[in-house]
Design an enzyme around this catalytic site. Sequence first.
Site, short mmCIF file in Angstrom:
data_model
loop_
_atom_site.label_atom_id
_atom_site.label_comp_id
_atom_site.label_asym_id
_atom_site.label_seq_id
_atom_site.Cartn_x
_atom_site.Cartn_y
_atom_site.Cartn_z
N THR A 48 -7.22 9.77 -1.62
CA THR A 48 -8.41 10.60 -1.55
C THR A 48 -8.71 11.20 -2.93
OG1 THR A 48 -7.41 11.29 0.52
CG2 THR A 48 -9.49 12.32 -0.05
N ARG A 93 -4.82 2.54 13.74
CA ARG A 93 -4.94 4.00 13.82
C ARG A 93 -5.50 4.47 15.16
NH1 ARG A 93 -7.33 6.21 8.98
NH2 ARG A 93 -6.91 8.16 10.01
N HIS A 122 -4.93 0.32 7.97
CA HIS A 122 -4.86 1.35 9.03
C HIS A 122 -5.49 0.86 10.33
CE1 HIS A 122 -3.91 3.66 5.53
NE2 HIS A 122 -5.12 4.07 5.24
N TYR A 162 -10.43 6.43 -3.21
CA TYR A 162 -11.30 6.44 -2.02
C TYR A 162 -12.77 6.18 -2.35
CZ TYR A 162 -8.45 8.17 1.97
OH TYR A 162 -7.58 8.30 3.00
N HIS A 204 0.87 -1.20 0.00
CA HIS A 204 0.00 0.00 0.00
C HIS A 204 0.90 1.24 0.00
CE1 HIS A 204 -3.89 2.03 1.39
NE2 HIS A 204 -2.99 2.98 1.53
N GLY A 208 -2.10 12.55 -0.78
CA GLY A 208 -2.39 13.76 -0.03
C GLY A 208 -3.33 14.69 -0.78
N GLY A 209 -3.10 15.99 -0.64
CA GLY A 209 -3.95 16.98 -1.29
C GLY A 209 -5.12 17.43 -0.43
N ASP A 265 2.04 2.79 3.71
CA ASP A 265 1.24 3.97 3.33
C ASP A 265 2.20 5.07 2.84
OD1 ASP A 265 -1.07 5.38 2.86
OD2 ASP A 265 -1.46 5.89 4.95
ZN ZN Z 1 -5.63 5.25 3.62
#
Ligand code: ZN
Length: 398
Positions: free
Chosen positions: A98, A226, A223, A129, A60, A67-68, A284
Site C-alpha cells: 500500500t 480471500r 489473493h 498499489y 509475493h 503494512g502501515g 504475502d
Molecule cells: Zn496484496
Amino acid sequence: MLIHIRNIEAYAPDPQGHTDILVAGGRIAHLGSLSPEGLPGLKVIDGRGLLAFPGFIDGHVHILGGGGEGGYASRTPELMFSEAVVAGVTSIVGCLGTDGITRNLASLIAKARGLEEEGISTWIFTGSYGVPILTATGSVESDLLLIDKILGVGEVAVSDHRSSQPTHEELCRLVAESRRGGMLSGKAGLVNFHLGDGAKGLAPLRRILEETEIPASQLLPTHLNRNPLLLSEGAAYARAGGLIDLTTSAPPPEAGSRQIPASRALKMLLDEGVPADRITMTSDGQGSLPEYDSSGRYAGMGVGKVRSLFDAFREAVRGEGIPLPTALLPFTSNPARILKLRGKGRIQAGQDADLILVDRASLELHTVIAKGCILMSDGNLKARGTFERASMTRELEA
Ligand code: ZN
C-alpha cells in the site's frame, strides 16, 4: 561445495523414484545413481526416509516490510533471512504494498540484494498499489531493461478501497508497457494484481484480455482465496486460460475474514477442473495481519509469515489428500515457468542446486540447500542473516 545425496526419493516435481543427486558448483550436476566416493571434500547425505523437492519459490513477499494501514506504528518489519530458510523457500520475489512513499524501490532493490548475498535468490516487482506506477528509473519499461532484479510490476491494487481506482486505459497501458519491457529484457514482464474484496472482482482483468491483444500470461492476480465469491470467479478465469495466485498467510476468522485456507482453495480449484499448471501460491509474508484474542477482541497487529507457504503445502498433501507431484506445482515449477526464473523450480541436471529434503512421514523440513550451500541440516539452521548471526553464536555456545 560438493554434495552427494544418496538414495533419495525425488520429486522433480514429477516422480523420479529413488535416485542419487550430485551437487557441484552451485548446480545439480547429476541426477541418477552414481558412486562418487573418494572425491575430495565430498559431503554425503543419506537420503533414506527422506523426499527431495525443488526449493520453494515465494513470488509475493513484502521483504522490506509492508503494512502501515493503521498508521506509522503498524508498519511491519523487514524479512529476516532465516524466516525464508525455515520455510524451505530458496527464491523470493519482493514487492512494496500500500505504501510506495516511505517504502521505495531503491530500498527494495537493496533488501533483495542483501538476501541474495545472505544466500537465497531474489527478484522484485517495480511499483506498488498505486497507478501511475512509481518506478526506479522513470518508466516500467526502463526498470525492466536496466535493473536485473526487476522482473515485472506489482502489486497493483484493483477492486479494493485502498486501490488508486485506476482506469481501464491506465491498466492497459501499464500491462502493455510491462509486457514490452519483459520481452526486451527476456523476463516475464507480468503484472501482479492485488485483488481486494470489491464487487468488481476480476472484471478489470477480464476487460484487458477482451479488449487488447495482451495474452493472459501477462496478468497474475493474487489473493484469489480471500473470499468464496472471488475464488469461484478465479476458477472460471483460470479455466478460461488465466493464471491465479493463492495467498497462504491469513487473518483469523475473528477479524471478519472470509479467507479460505490456501490448501483447501487449491483442492476446490482442482476439483472444479482448473488445470494445475495455472495455479501458484505465495505467502504475502511480512504483510500486516490484525490479531484477535479468543473472544474476538482486537489484540494487536501481527505479521504474515513466509513459513505459511510451507505449512500450506503440507496441509494440501496431508489434510486435502492432493498427490505430491500435483501439490508441489504451485510452489515450484509453476512459479518458475510463469515468472521465467531460469534454473529454478525443477530438480534436473544443470538447474541451480536449490533443494529441500523432507521427512517422508511428517513432511517436515530436514535439509535446505540453496545455490549449492546447506542452509538447514537435520532440521537445524546452518546459516542466518547478517544481524541474526550474533544470537546464533550465543545459542551455539550455550
Ligand atoms: Zn496484496
